[in-house]
Design an enzyme around this catalytic site. Structure first.
Site, PDB file in Angstrom:
ATOM      1  N   PRO A  20       0.785  -1.232   0.000  1.00 20.23           N
ATOM      2  CG  PRO A  20       0.025  -0.973   2.182  1.00 20.23           C
ATOM      3  CD  PRO A  20       0.728  -1.944   1.282  1.00 20.23           C
ATOM      4  CG  ASP A  43       0.612   0.039 -11.083  1.00 23.36           C
ATOM      5  OD1 ASP A  43       0.876  -0.332 -12.238  1.00 23.36           O
ATOM      6  OD2 ASP A  43      -0.156  -0.560 -10.321  1.00 23.36           O
ATOM      7  CE  LYS A  65      -7.545   4.304 -14.791  1.00 24.80           C
ATOM      8  NZ  LYS A  65      -8.748   4.326 -15.581  1.00 24.80           N
ATOM      9  N   GLY A  97      -0.090  -2.378  -4.208  1.00 25.48           N
ATOM     10  CA  GLY A  97      -0.855  -3.372  -3.464  1.00 25.48           C
ATOM     11  C   GLY A  97      -0.486  -4.776  -3.861  1.00 25.48           C
ATOM     12  CB  THR A 126      -4.712  -6.014  -1.251  1.00 26.07           C
ATOM     13  OG1 THR A 126      -5.488  -5.245  -2.162  1.00 26.07           O
ATOM     14  CG2 THR A 126      -5.605  -6.534  -0.134  1.00 26.07           C
ATOM     15  CB  ALA A 127      -5.460  -0.650  -0.707  1.00 27.45           C
ATOM     16  CG  MET A 178     -10.189   2.181  -8.412  1.00 31.67           C
ATOM     17  SD  MET A 178      -9.947   1.191  -9.893  1.00 31.67           S
ATOM     18  CE  MET A 178     -10.203  -0.463  -9.248  1.00 31.67           C
TER      19      MET A 178
HETATM   20  N1  SAH Z   1      -3.616  -3.650  -6.652  1.00 34.26           N
HETATM   21  C1  SAH Z   1      -4.008  -2.602  -5.730  1.00 34.26           C
HETATM   22  C2  SAH Z   1      -5.291  -1.923  -6.167  1.00 34.26           C
HETATM   23  C3  SAH Z   1      -5.136  -1.133  -7.466  1.00 34.26           C
HETATM   24  S1  SAH Z   1      -6.609  -0.299  -7.931  1.00 34.26           S
HETATM   25  C4  SAH Z   1      -4.135  -3.189  -4.325  1.00 34.26           C
HETATM   26  O1  SAH Z   1      -4.114  -4.424  -4.173  1.00 34.26           O
HETATM   27  O2  SAH Z   1      -4.229  -2.428  -3.370  1.00 34.26           O
HETATM   28  C5  SAH Z   1      -6.358   1.319  -7.263  1.00 34.26           C
HETATM   29  C6  SAH Z   1      -7.200   1.512  -6.026  1.00 34.26           C
HETATM   30  O3  SAH Z   1      -6.589   0.850  -4.929  1.00 34.26           O
HETATM   31  C7  SAH Z   1      -7.324   2.945  -5.562  1.00 34.26           C
HETATM   32  O4  SAH Z   1      -8.350   3.627  -6.267  1.00 34.26           O
HETATM   33  C8  SAH Z   1      -7.700   2.751  -4.112  1.00 34.26           C
HETATM   34  O5  SAH Z   1      -9.048   2.383  -3.988  1.00 34.26           O
HETATM   35  C9  SAH Z   1      -6.863   1.537  -3.744  1.00 34.26           C
HETATM   36  N2  SAH Z   1      -5.575   1.884  -3.092  1.00 34.26           N
HETATM   37  C10 SAH Z   1      -4.334   1.604  -3.524  1.00 34.26           C
HETATM   38  N3  SAH Z   1      -3.405   2.017  -2.639  1.00 34.26           N
HETATM   39  C11 SAH Z   1      -4.075   2.571  -1.606  1.00 34.26           C
HETATM   40  C12 SAH Z   1      -3.691   3.172  -0.370  1.00 34.26           C
HETATM   41  N4  SAH Z   1      -2.414   3.281  -0.004  1.00 34.26           N
HETATM   42  N5  SAH Z   1      -4.675   3.628   0.439  1.00 34.26           N
HETATM   43  C13 SAH Z   1      -5.971   3.520   0.105  1.00 34.26           C
HETATM   44  N6  SAH Z   1      -6.390   2.958  -1.044  1.00 34.26           N
HETATM   45  C14 SAH Z   1      -5.469   2.489  -1.895  1.00 34.26           C
END
Ligand code: SAH
Length: 257
Positions: A20, A43, A65, A97, A126-127, A178
């Site tokens: 994250p 990314d 993106k 993530g 993941t986040a 998102m």
């Molecule tokens: N693969 C990533 C998700 C990518 S999609 C994962 O597993 O976390 C992008 C979305 O991930 C963002 O719009 C948000 O909803 C979330 N995200 C990614 N990093 C974040 C963070 N540090 N804090 C909060 N949301 C996060």
């Protein structure tokens, strides 16, 4: 296929989960792969604190993106990964993530398969797990929720439709990725399916980063709370969860810093 604990051979792609944002939350394997990479296609969401772990001679290429901003076409990203791996560079495709959660991993691995380029995947935090940890709460709880859903607020067709009836039930927990711009849509759908107005929803922006912000809200007030808070950066919405002992956590942070 190379065992992932060894340095991958040339002509091979390591898909690496960057977690994250806090470098402390990288896996040991992700850290080693970032440090040994010659080319890193990353990314936009991967922060400088992690990119700076790359070796001095490494080439860093931002792809993918950021939020709703301009993005590179997926075919162009695939072609770039293949070109670098085929040139023999130690190639890392670094994703925010976990690479397998809303990360278009399959689109890229399918292109590599078609081109005959081998790869492996290193998972990442993941986040949503980082966000729940920051709140000090559990994503699952005996007697409350026996499942946990990871949803996207947005998909290729626009706001994403979901199984609203089960999401609106008391005790349901879902992490919505998102989801910031979809807040009004989410609220409307959940209320229409009987969601209680006082259902907790906590927004965590920039989870695990120094600029993390937590916004406790409810189904009734989510869009207005989000407008008022004007959060920057990636945010995950935790439906069904409220921060617990939030003050104790804030206090502990002050003690540490
Ligand atoms: N693969 C990533 C998700 C990518 S999609 C994962 O597993 O976390 C992008 C979305 O991930 C963002 O719009 C948000 O909803 C979330 N995200 C990614 N990093 C974040 C963070 N540090 N804090 C909060 N949301 C996060």
């Amino acid at each position: 296929m190379a065992h992932p604990s060894q340095t991958p051979p040339r002509g091979h792609v390591a898909f690496v989960g960057a977690g994250p944002g806090d470098p402390e939350l990288l896996t040991v394997r992700a850290m080693r792969e970032i440090q040994s990479a010659e080319v890193i296609l990353h990314d936009q969401l991967v922060p400088e604190a992690i990119l700076s772990l790359a070796s001095e001679g490494a080439t860093l290429l931002p792809v993918g993106k950021k939020g709703f901003g301009p993005s590179m076409k997926q075919d162009d990203i695939n072609a770039l990964i293949i070109a670098h791996a085929s040139s023999g560079a130690r190639t890392v495709r670094l994703k925010a993530g976990d690479p397998g959660v809303f990360g278009r991993l399959d689109e890229e691995t399918e292109a590599l398969d078609a081109a005959g380029v081998p790869y492996h995947v290193t998972p990442g935090l993941t986040a949503s797990t980082a966000a729940a940890a920051s709140l000090g709460v559990s994503l699952t709880k005996r007697g409350r929720n026996s499942d946990l859903r990871l949803l996207t607020g947005h998909d290729v067709k626009g706001f994403a439709e979901q199984d609203w009836r089960t999401l609106a039930r008391p005790g349901a927990v879902a992490a919505i990725y998102m989801g910031k711009r979809a807040a009004r849509f989410l609220q409307g759908r959940l209320m229409m399916h009987g969601g209680a107005p006082d259902t907790p929803i906590t927004v965590v922006a920039n989870a695990s980063r120094p600029n993390e912000r937590q916004l406790p809200s409810t189904l009734a007030t989510l869009p207005a709370d989000l407008d008022a808070a004007d959060l920057d950066g990636p945010a995950v919405l935790l439906l069904g969860l409220a921060p617990r002992a939030a003050r104790a956590i804030a206090f502990a942070r002050q003690e540490v810093s």
